[in-house]
Design an enzyme around this catalytic site. Structure first.
Site, PDB file in Angstrom:
ATOM      1  N   HIS A 154     -52.544-109.857  41.793  1.00 32.33           N
ATOM      2  CA  HIS A 154     -52.473-107.969  42.169  1.00 32.33           C
ATOM      3  C   HIS A 154     -53.850-109.029  42.972  1.00 32.33           C
ATOM      4  CE1 HIS A 154     -49.887-107.069  38.680  1.00 32.33           C
ATOM      5  NE2 HIS A 154     -49.521-105.835  39.507  1.00 32.33           N
ATOM      6  N   ILE A 198     -58.703 -97.134  44.844  1.00 33.10           N
ATOM      7  CA  ILE A 198     -57.824 -96.710  45.964  1.00 33.10           C
ATOM      8  C   ILE A 198     -56.692 -95.703  45.102  1.00 33.10           C
ATOM      9  CG2 ILE A 198     -55.278 -97.392  47.268  1.00 33.10           C
ATOM     10  CD1 ILE A 198     -56.944 -99.949  47.827  1.00 33.10           C
ATOM     11  N   GLY A 199     -56.791 -96.302  43.675  1.00 26.52           N
ATOM     12  CA  GLY A 199     -56.036 -95.262  42.807  1.00 26.52           C
ATOM     13  C   GLY A 199     -56.996 -94.311  42.662  1.00 26.52           C
ATOM     14  N   THR A 229     -53.347 -98.021  35.009  1.00 26.61           N
ATOM     15  CA  THR A 229     -54.164 -97.453  34.010  1.00 26.61           C
ATOM     16  C   THR A 229     -54.750 -96.223  33.483  1.00 26.61           C
ATOM     17  OG1 THR A 229     -54.016-100.139  32.939  1.00 26.61           O
ATOM     18  CG2 THR A 229     -56.054 -98.269  31.759  1.00 26.61           C
ATOM     19  N   ALA A 286     -65.280-100.401  36.063  1.00 26.57           N
ATOM     20  CA  ALA A 286     -65.155 -99.815  37.197  1.00 26.57           C
ATOM     21  C   ALA A 286     -64.664 -98.617  36.940  1.00 26.57           C
ATOM     22  CB  ALA A 286     -64.327-100.138  37.950  1.00 26.57           C
TER      23      ALA A 286
END
Length: 586
Positions: A217, A407-408, A448, A561
């Site tokens: 990833h 982004i998520g 998540t 984050a």
């Protein structure tokens, strides 16, 4: 790579649509992914695999006879949501139950676990298996914490071949578990990958150096070494894997192994063949019998320049499963008989619609609809805040993770606002509006963070409901329930360097302020300040969970984050509450 992009946020959906259109012989599109064009044989187990986009041929390219029955596909490097997984599983299931198998990443574990619970509640027998083949991501004593990389294929292949034989769910699961226990992978890379629309790679490797033990990833490697020759690279891969044999094997000599030399995206086939020539020689010299080797791109990471080696140590049960025929868009082995009239049911030629009929909006009181206006404004502020900070959050996440958090969060918050706006336009109350937003956030963000923000919004929405105008204690109770739900689902506590480190102090300070009789807007400010301070303090913590755990030392000095994004969100909501007339009475 990924220069041919429209809207980066739509990349995964558009890629999946194009894949399904190009491979109608094998698959048909369903909400959340694809399933076999020819339905699962009645009474057979359906093997459903899945994970984020960006790894083709995994996961959609491995759907077909002899391998998977369906694949749930999430956004770029983000797990599919529980609803997507459930929808794919229901489309593939044929009375024999479902095995859900996926790489061992926190988001996948959460979403596939939730999907399994929902399928089981519907009366569908279900089992789950997280693949843990990457030896670089955890020590042998913690093999259950290892990532799933190219060894996914060996486990999926064992499960698919066992299901093809008509074995029951318990036996298919046992054989897949056996394959997982006997599979090991190790990889190297010379450059990081670039996400669709991004201007730079997730991580950089200095010139003349290579990353060792990287993830798929975009996670940086566990260390660096000088760039080797092809023969030196082959020797490193082989020697590392021969250094850790599965339980019960004392020596590689006389053993059989299914071998996968996997290109991660930018290493071309000719280069792989140069490496494999030495891999084959070294394994033979070690006394290993190579069985049906696979050399090519099988589990990739966009345009990462890297290669991994996988050994699946075969026994008398696994060997016939590894060599059994398979016919999928990206993986073929042996000859698969024509399917259709021989007991598997007719070919299903009609794609299922991706459009789900809009659920009816429950009746709501005028007071709750008025509160929904404020909730919608708060969600708009969250969306705008995540859009403004997406690059910053991505940079923080890339220090020791995969760099996709921004982004998520941008994708999830935008979807939540759109769903909430649609619900508000149909007269939804505050509880229903937050519930619709929660589902949309989890579906579109994946990973998540998607699962956890779905839990947060659902918990608060359940307290608000659609009847009365919520009081400050009601909102505080919803936030407290959200903190409890996140800890339960994510299995994290304060000090683990996760979102929980900011969420729990926020919930505690908010609850204390409300209990002291403050208005919601007045209590929210100090709580947001507590969340900000707690998020900043995570810079001094070592991660104990998630993708950053293998790179714990690299993360020191940078806040988590997820904690930082939560702090940004609660501060943005404070401004909305301060401007909302209906909250000025408490």
């Amino acid at each position: 790579m990924t220069h041919l992009v429209n809207d980066p946020a739509a990349f995964a959906d558009e890629a999946l649509a194009g894949f399904a259109a190009a491979h109608r012989r094998w698959v048909r599109a369903v909400p959340g992914g694809v399933v076999r064009r020819v339905p699962t044989a009645p009474g057979h187990v359906a093997v459903v695999i899945g994970g984020g986009s960006g790894h083709y041929p995994a996961f959609s390219g491995l759907v077909g006879p002899g391998l998977a029955h369906g694949a749930a596909v999430g956004n770029v490097f983000a797990s599919p949501s529980a609803r997507q997984i459930r929808d794919v599983a229901r489309a593939a299931e044929a009375g024999g139950g479902v095995l859900l198998t996926f790489g061992n990443y926190a988001g996948d574990v959460l979403h596939f676990g939730q999907a399994a619970e929902r399928l089981s509640a519907e009366g569908i027998p279900v089992a789950t298996l997280a693949v843990t083949d990457d030896i670089s991501s955890a020590a042998t004593a913690e093999r259950d914490k290892r990532r799933g990389v190219a060894g996914d294929l060996a486990v999926f292949k064992a499960a698919g071949a066992a299901a093809e034989q008509g074995l029951p769910l318990a036996e298919v699961t046992r054989l897949a578990q056996l394959a997982n226990a006997r599979t090991r992978s190790f990889g190297i890379a010379f450059s990081g990958c670039t996400l669709p629309g991004a201007g730079r790679a997730l991580f950089e490797v200095p010139a003349g150096r290579m990353a060792v033990g990287l993830g798929i990833h975009g996670e940086p490697g566990m260390g660096e070494r000088p760039v080797p020759s092809a023969d030196e690279a082959a020797a490193l891969l082989v020697e590392t894997l021969l250094g850790e044999l599965p339980d019960g094997l004392d020596t590689p000599r006389g053993q059989r192994a299914g071998v996968i030399l996997n290109g991660l995206g930018a290493v071309k086939y000719e280069e792989l063949f140069v490496v494999y020539r030495t891999v084959a020689r070294l394994l033979a010299e070690a006394g290993v019998e190579i069985v049906d080797p696979e050399v090519g791109e099988l589990v990739t990471s966009f345009d990462m320049a890297g290669v991994s080696l996988t050994l699946c140590w075969l026994d008398d049960e696994l060997a016939p499963l590894w060599t059994a025929p398979a016919d999928t868009p990206a993986f073929r082995k042996g000859g698969v008989p024509e399917r259709g009239a021989s007991g598997t049911g007719p070919e299903d030629t009609g794609p299922l619609s991706d459009e789900t009929p809009a659920a009816a909006v429950p009746q709501a009181s005028d007071a709750s609809r008025a509160t929904a206006v404020t909730v919608l404004a708060a969600l708009r502020a969250v969306r705008d805040t995540m859009a403004a900070h997406a690059d910053e959050l991505g940079d923080i996440d890339a220090v020791a993770g995969d760099g996709d958090h921004g982004i998520g969060m941008r994708r999830g918050s935008a979807a939540a606002y759109e769903a909430a706006a649609e619900a508000a336009g149909r007269g939804a109350g505050a509880g229903t509006l937050l519930g619709r937003a929660a589902d949309a956030w989890a579906d579109r963000a994946g990973g998540t963070s998607g699962a956890l923000w779905g839990v947060i919004l659902h918990a608060i929405g359940a307290e608000l409901d659609d009847t009365e105008r919520p009081t400050a204690p009601v909102v505080a109770a919803g936030v407290a329930a959200a903190a409890t739900g996140v800890r339960r689902l994510g299995k994290a506590e304060v000090g683990d360097r996760t979102m929980v480190d900011a969420l729990v102090p926020f919930a505690d300070v908010l609850g204390e302020g409300v209990a002291a009789g403050r208005r919601l807007a007045d209590a929210w400010g100090p709580a947001a300040t507590a969340a900000e301070a707690a998020a900043k303090a995570t810079a001094h913590l070592l991660p104990r969970l998630g993708r950053a755990r293998p790179h714990a030392e690299k993360s020191l000095g940078t806040p988590d984050a997820g904690a930082h994004s939560l702090a940004l969100i609660v501060r943005a909501v404070q401004h909305t509450l301060a401007d909302a007339p209906q909250h000025k009475e408490g």
